[in-house]
Design a protein around this motif. Structure first.
Motif, PDB file in Angstrom:
ATOM      1  N   ALA A   1       3.623  10.904  11.808  1.00 51.35           N
ATOM      2  CA  ALA A   1       4.208   9.574  11.947  1.00 51.35           C
ATOM      3  C   ALA A   1       4.487   9.001  10.568  1.00 51.35           C
ATOM      4  O   ALA A   1       3.922   9.440   9.574  1.00 51.35           O
ATOM      5  N   VAL A   2       5.346   8.008  10.535  1.00 52.98           N
ATOM      6  CA  VAL A   2       5.728   7.357   9.288  1.00 52.98           C
ATOM      7  C   VAL A   2       5.643   5.856   9.475  1.00 52.98           C
ATOM      8  O   VAL A   2       6.019   5.325  10.518  1.00 52.98           O
ATOM      9  N   ALA A   3       5.130   5.175   8.476  1.00 49.77           N
ATOM     10  CA  ALA A   3       5.137   3.717   8.457  1.00 49.77           C
ATOM     11  C   ALA A   3       5.751   3.276   7.135  1.00 49.77           C
ATOM     12  O   ALA A   3       5.627   3.966   6.120  1.00 49.77           O
ATOM     13  N   LEU A   4       6.419   2.144   7.143  1.00 49.82           N
ATOM     14  CA  LEU A   4       6.969   1.561   5.930  1.00 49.82           C
ATOM     15  C   LEU A   4       6.266   0.245   5.660  1.00 49.82           C
ATOM     16  O   LEU A   4       5.992  -0.511   6.587  1.00 49.82           O
ATOM     17  N   ALA A   5       5.981  -0.020   4.403  1.00 49.78           N
ATOM     18  CA  ALA A   5       5.335  -1.275   4.037  1.00 49.78           C
ATOM     19  C   ALA A   5       6.121  -1.926   2.917  1.00 49.78           C
ATOM     20  O   ALA A   5       6.519  -1.265   1.958  1.00 49.78           O
ATOM     21  N   ALA A   6       6.366  -3.219   3.038  1.00 47.62           N
ATOM     22  CA  ALA A   6       6.994  -4.007   1.983  1.00 47.62           C
ATOM     23  C   ALA A   6       5.903  -4.799   1.293  1.00 47.62           C
ATOM     24  O   ALA A   6       4.998  -5.318   1.940  1.00 47.62           O
ATOM     25  N   LEU A   7       5.975  -4.875  -0.037  1.00 50.22           N
ATOM     26  CA  LEU A   7       4.968  -5.574  -0.828  1.00 50.22           C
ATOM     27  C   LEU A   7       5.630  -6.650  -1.672  1.00 50.22           C
ATOM     28  O   LEU A   7       6.747  -6.473  -2.152  1.00 50.22           O
ATOM     29  N   SER A   8       4.927  -7.749  -1.879  1.00 47.95           N
ATOM     30  CA  SER A   8       5.495  -8.898  -2.579  1.00 47.95           C
ATOM     31  C   SER A   8       5.250  -8.847  -4.081  1.00 47.95           C
ATOM     32  O   SER A   8       4.958  -9.854  -4.702  1.00 47.95           O
ATOM     33  N   SER A   9       5.376  -7.676  -4.672  1.00 49.30           N
ATOM     34  CA  SER A   9       5.160  -7.527  -6.108  1.00 49.30           C
ATOM     35  C   SER A   9       5.877  -6.277  -6.584  1.00 49.30           C
ATOM     36  O   SER A   9       5.968  -5.298  -5.851  1.00 49.30           O
ATOM     37  N   GLN A  10       6.341  -6.287  -7.817  1.00 50.45           N
ATOM     38  CA  GLN A  10       6.951  -5.074  -8.356  1.00 50.45           C
ATOM     39  C   GLN A  10       5.884  -4.072  -8.763  1.00 50.45           C
ATOM     40  O   GLN A  10       6.162  -2.896  -8.933  1.00 50.45           O
ATOM     41  N   ASN A  11       4.636  -4.513  -8.914  1.00 49.83           N
ATOM     42  CA  ASN A  11       3.525  -3.643  -9.267  1.00 49.83           C
ATOM     43  C   ASN A  11       2.279  -4.135  -8.533  1.00 49.83           C
ATOM     44  O   ASN A  11       1.431  -4.799  -9.123  1.00 49.83           O
ATOM     45  N   PRO A  12       2.164  -3.832  -7.224  1.00 50.94           N
ATOM     46  CA  PRO A  12       1.097  -4.419  -6.420  1.00 50.94           C
ATOM     47  C   PRO A  12      -0.300  -3.910  -6.734  1.00 50.94           C
ATOM     48  O   PRO A  12      -1.282  -4.584  -6.473  1.00 50.94           O
ATOM     49  N   GLY A  13      -0.418  -2.716  -7.303  1.00 51.64           N
ATOM     50  CA  GLY A  13      -1.734  -2.124  -7.501  1.00 51.64           C
ATOM     51  C   GLY A  13      -2.378  -1.799  -6.172  1.00 51.64           C
ATOM     52  O   GLY A  13      -1.913  -2.232  -5.126  1.00 51.64           O
ATOM     53  N   VAL A  14      -3.435  -0.998  -6.199  1.00 55.66           N
ATOM     54  CA  VAL A  14      -4.163  -0.678  -4.969  1.00 55.66           C
ATOM     55  C   VAL A  14      -5.620  -0.432  -5.309  1.00 55.66           C
ATOM     56  O   VAL A  14      -5.931   0.185  -6.331  1.00 55.66           O
ATOM     57  N   ILE A  15      -6.491  -0.989  -4.496  1.00 53.81           N
ATOM     58  CA  ILE A  15      -7.929  -0.751  -4.626  1.00 53.81           C
ATOM     59  C   ILE A  15      -8.404  -0.210  -3.287  1.00 53.81           C
ATOM     60  O   ILE A  15      -8.358  -0.914  -2.275  1.00 53.81           O
ATOM     61  N   THR A  16      -8.809   1.062  -3.267  1.00 53.77           N
ATOM     62  CA  THR A  16      -9.328   1.664  -2.047  1.00 53.77           C
ATOM     63  C   THR A  16     -10.794   1.273  -1.922  1.00 53.77           C
ATOM     64  O   THR A  16     -11.594   1.515  -2.834  1.00 53.77           O
ATOM     65  N   ILE A  17     -11.151   0.669  -0.816  1.00 54.80           N
ATOM     66  CA  ILE A  17     -12.481   0.085  -0.633  1.00 54.80           C
ATOM     67  C   ILE A  17     -13.588   1.128  -0.778  1.00 54.80           C
ATOM     68  O   ILE A  17     -14.549   0.929  -1.526  1.00 54.80           O
ATOM     69  N   ALA A  18     -13.481   2.268  -0.085  1.00 53.60           N
ATOM     70  CA  ALA A  18     -14.545   3.278  -0.153  1.00 53.60           C
ATOM     71  C   ALA A  18     -14.739   3.797  -1.576  1.00 53.60           C
ATOM     72  O   ALA A  18     -15.874   3.951  -2.029  1.00 53.60           O
ATOM     73  N   ASN A  19     -13.641   4.061  -2.289  1.00 51.16           N
ATOM     74  CA  ASN A  19     -13.755   4.537  -3.679  1.00 51.16           C
ATOM     75  C   ASN A  19     -14.461   3.504  -4.546  1.00 51.16           C
ATOM     76  O   ASN A  19     -15.289   3.836  -5.395  1.00 51.16           O
ATOM     77  N   THR A  20     -14.125   2.246  -4.340  1.00 52.33           N
ATOM     78  CA  THR A  20     -14.697   1.172  -5.138  1.00 52.33           C
ATOM     79  C   THR A  20     -16.178   0.978  -4.840  1.00 52.33           C
ATOM     80  O   THR A  20     -16.977   0.766  -5.738  1.00 52.33           O
ATOM     81  N   VAL A  21     -16.556   1.058  -3.581  1.00 50.48           N
ATOM     82  CA  VAL A  21     -17.944   0.807  -3.191  1.00 50.48           C
ATOM     83  C   VAL A  21     -18.829   2.024  -3.446  1.00 50.48           C
ATOM     84  O   VAL A  21     -19.892   1.917  -4.048  1.00 50.48           O
TER      85      VAL A  21
END
Length: 182
Positions: free
Chosen positions: A132-152
């Motif tokens: 399956a495929v999903a598309l996501a629009a983000l309100s920033s040219q550089n939104p960054g991402v923090i994966t919760i499990a990796n962070t915790v």
């Protein structure tokens, strides 16, 4: 009577002057990112207009299915200012998320953006039967991402297992097992 007419004409003249007083052109039509610039700003500096090419506004990667053969069963393909320099200063970006059957995009947050996700209905009804495929629009040219499990569970320095065990209401052995994955 003449003074009234003169007053009305003066008022009309001032109104017309205000109505046509405007900037005849925009300050900046576009600001294509100059990734080679040595200037450090919040984002990218603008390329000289004479160096802008059509490819600065094009990205051909969103139609390509990604290989989802990994632990999560998903792959995110970004289309932001790094791939499309013409998005610089526009405050937008997009991602394509490919999912394998039973794949997931792990819980995460975007520190510099909000996200609108489309496509969930498609793979909820077909769950586990096809990619399956999903598309996501983000309100920033550089939104960054923090994966919760990796962070915790994968942070450096690590969060002590006692704190994580209490927070997630599990034993320390479970926390150590999860931490070993990171």
């Amino acid at each position: 009577m003449a003074s009234r007419l003169l007053f009305l004409l003066a008022l009309l003249a001032m109104t017309c002057c205000c109505a046509v007083a405007s900037d005849p052109s925009l300050l900046q039509d576009f600001c294509v990112a100059d990734k080679m610039s040595q200037v450090n700003v919040n984002g990218f500096t603008c390329k000289d207009a004479k160096d802008v090419v059509a490819e600065d506004f094009f990205f051909s990667g969103l139609h390509v299915a990604a290989n989802t053969n990994n632990k999560q069963g998903s792959v995110v393909t970004a289309a932001n200012v790094a791939q499309i320099p013409g998005l610089n200063t526009m405050g937008i970006s997009m991602v394509r998320i490919d999912y394998a059957p039973k794949g997931q995009n792990p819980p995460h947050t975007h520190p510099r953006a909000t996200e609108i996700l489309a496509g969930l209905v498609h793979f909820q009804f077909n769950y586990g039967t096809e990619n399956a495929v999903a598309l996501a629009a983000l309100s920033s040219q550089n939104p960054g991402v923090i994966t919760i499990a990796n962070t915790v569970f994968g942070s450096e320095p690590s969060i002590t297992d006692g704190i994580l065990a209490k927070a997630f209401q599990v034993d320390k052995k479970t926390v150590n097992c999860i931490q070993s994955q990171f």
